[in-house]
Design a protein around this motif. Structure first.
Motif, PDB file in Angstrom:
ATOM      1  N   LYS A   4      36.384 109.563  79.145  1.00  0.00           N
ATOM      2  CA  LYS A   4      35.680 110.828  78.927  1.00  0.00           C
ATOM      3  C   LYS A   4      36.567 111.987  79.324  1.00  0.00           C
ATOM      4  CE  LYS A   4      31.448 113.332  79.908  1.00  0.00           C
ATOM      5  NZ  LYS A   4      30.130 113.301  80.515  1.00  0.00           N
ATOM      6  N   ASN A 144      31.109 104.150  71.780  1.00  0.00           N
ATOM      7  CA  ASN A 144      32.521 104.396  71.447  1.00  0.00           C
ATOM      8  C   ASN A 144      32.685 105.035  70.075  1.00  0.00           C
ATOM      9  OD1 ASN A 144      33.013 103.158  73.829  1.00  0.00           O
ATOM     10  ND2 ASN A 144      34.323 101.545  73.022  1.00  0.00           N
ATOM     11  N   TYR A 252      37.710 107.372  66.544  1.00  0.00           N
ATOM     12  CA  TYR A 252      36.736 108.325  67.081  1.00  0.00           C
ATOM     13  C   TYR A 252      36.733 109.604  66.250  1.00  0.00           C
ATOM     14  CZ  TYR A 252      36.915 105.300  71.160  1.00  0.00           C
ATOM     15  OH  TYR A 252      36.869 104.219  71.994  1.00  0.00           O
ATOM     16  N   MET A 260      31.010 112.465  73.863  1.00  0.00           N
ATOM     17  CA  MET A 260      31.507 111.851  75.086  1.00  0.00           C
ATOM     18  C   MET A 260      31.743 112.871  76.188  1.00  0.00           C
ATOM     19  SD  MET A 260      34.091 108.962  73.626  1.00  0.00           S
ATOM     20  CE  MET A 260      33.449 107.593  72.658  1.00  0.00           C
TER      21      MET A 260
END
Length: 411
Positions: A4, A144, A252, A260
């Motif tokens: 994070k 994720n 991502y 996140m």
């Protein structure tokens, strides 16, 4: 799972600042029109030092032994639980490869649960050279990457190598061969003393952080230079975007990175950055105003010493490299912040301290051997700018990650 990220950085023994340098002391005089200093002497604080426990010492011993472990290739059997396998894999959904689903030459410890359910166990029993086809499903939810949550996936995995990790037994001889001590007990005692020093240092940093928090809250901040705020917000937003882009190769999306970090939209991100920027400026302006009022100054010799310490620690060859990264006045402000923090603590009032016995580290008599006051140490720092962490910390090779946590940056 991706680490994070957090907007901003840690300074002044755990308080936020941005990873930006600026115009230096020429700005300091302008701060007084925004700041009315409140009480900053006689601030009451508590200082608590974490006790050293047997678990703390054992953790260090475990790390010591683990660092001496050897990894050896296995060629005469199939994959077993606990093995380290080197693999290539390609992940597909509906016959199409997806971002972050493929890699080559990756080491994976079977049983580490690093991959989704079924991936690691699916390799057990297979041999080097085998291509294994795994029909799996991503968990739902899957933080994720929310786009993959609950989706069916196929991985084709090629096993390149099987290795085992052998950890040595902790013995007096192992200690003697790899440390400056002759026995386990002597080594444990040195670990305990080092941990006590670390806990004391962390408690000192936390105390200074607590004092400065109170000092800033006692001050009245009437406004900010809006051009400065805009520049800092724009720079941090750009940094965040660059970091988000760097994670595309891991599958991502930009929205994933926002989530996140606790943001549900780009607008909320900008709002969060703006709040951090203003908190940083509150701290910086108060720092400069106190320094000016108390005549706290920094000599070029002190700045040069701090730069040299950084160069020695991180094997930087020239001062030019340091200044190119940090800016011209970063280390001047670093020293100034340390001096102001020391001044505030010297003029503060310790009002409480709780003592607690550390756990016994000597099995012979079972008695407590050390006393220390107890508390949690502050985060950071790290480090130092390990303790200046910006949103680019994972992609910058020469970041300020390990600069002293009691720092601030020039504007």
């Amino acid at each position: 799972m991706m680490k994070k990220q957090r907007v901003g950085a840690i300074v002044l023994a755990g308080m936020m600042m941005l990873s930006m340098t600026g115009c230096g002391n020429s700005k300091a005089k302008a701060y007084s029109k925004y700041v009315t200093l409140g009480d900053y002497k006689g601030i009451e604080y508590t200082k608590t030092v974490a006790a050293v426990t047997e678990d703390d010492i054992q953790s260090k011993l475990d790390s010591f032994v683990d660092g001496l472990a050897e990894t050896n290739e296995v060629t005469d059997r199939a994959v077993e639980d606990g093995d380290i396998v080197n693999i290539d894999y390609v992940g597909t959904m509906d016959g199409e490869e997806f971002d972050g689903g493929s890699a080559t030459g990756q080491d994976l410890t079977i049983g580490s649960n690093s991959f989704i359910d079924g991936f690691e166990t699916g390799l057990i029993g297979h041999n080097v050279g085998d291509e294994v086809s795994l029909d799996l499903q991503f968990p739902d939810p899957y933080p994720n990457n929310t786009d993959l949550a609950g989706k069916d996936v196929n991985f084709k995995v090629t096993i390149n190598k099987i290795s085992v990790k052998t950890t040595p037994e902790l013995t007096d001889q192992l200690v003697k061969d790899n440390t400056d001590y002759d026995t386990i007990d002597a080594y444990k005692e040195s670990i305990k003393e080092d941990l006590k020093k670390t806990n004391e240092t962390n408690a000192e940093k936390q105390a200074k952080s607590d004092i400065f928090d109170k000092v800033v809250s006692n001050c009245k901040i009437s406004g900010y230079d809006e051009d400065v705020v805009k520049d800092l917000v724009d720079e941090e937003f750009k940094s965040f975007k660059n970091t988000a882009d760097s994670y595309k190769s891991y599958g991502y999306s930009y929205e994933d990175v926002l989530s996140m970090n606790g943001y549900d939209s780009e607008d909320s991100l900008k709002k969060g950055i703006t709040e951090y920027v203003k908190k940083y400026l509150d701290q910086k302006m108060v720092l400069y105003c106190i320094a000016a009022k108390e005549g706290i100054k920094v000599s070029s010799e002190e700045t040069d010493k701090k730069v040299q310490e950084y160069m020695d620690t991180y094997n930087v060859k020239t001062k030019e490299e340091v200044y190119n990264y940090f800016g011209d006045d970063y280390f001047e402000v670093l020293v100034l912040s340390e001096k102001v923090m020391d001044y505030l603590k010297d003029n503060a009032k310790l009002v409480d301290s709780t003592e607690a016995d550390s756990e016994d580290t000597e099995a012979a008599d079972g008695k407590d051997t050390t006393e220390a006051t107890t508390t949690e140490a502050s985060s950071e720092s790290e480090d130092t700018t390990e303790d200046t962490e910006s949103t680019t910390e994972d992609t910058e090779a020469t970041t300020a990650e390990d600069t002293e946590a009691t720092t601030t940056e020039a504007e």
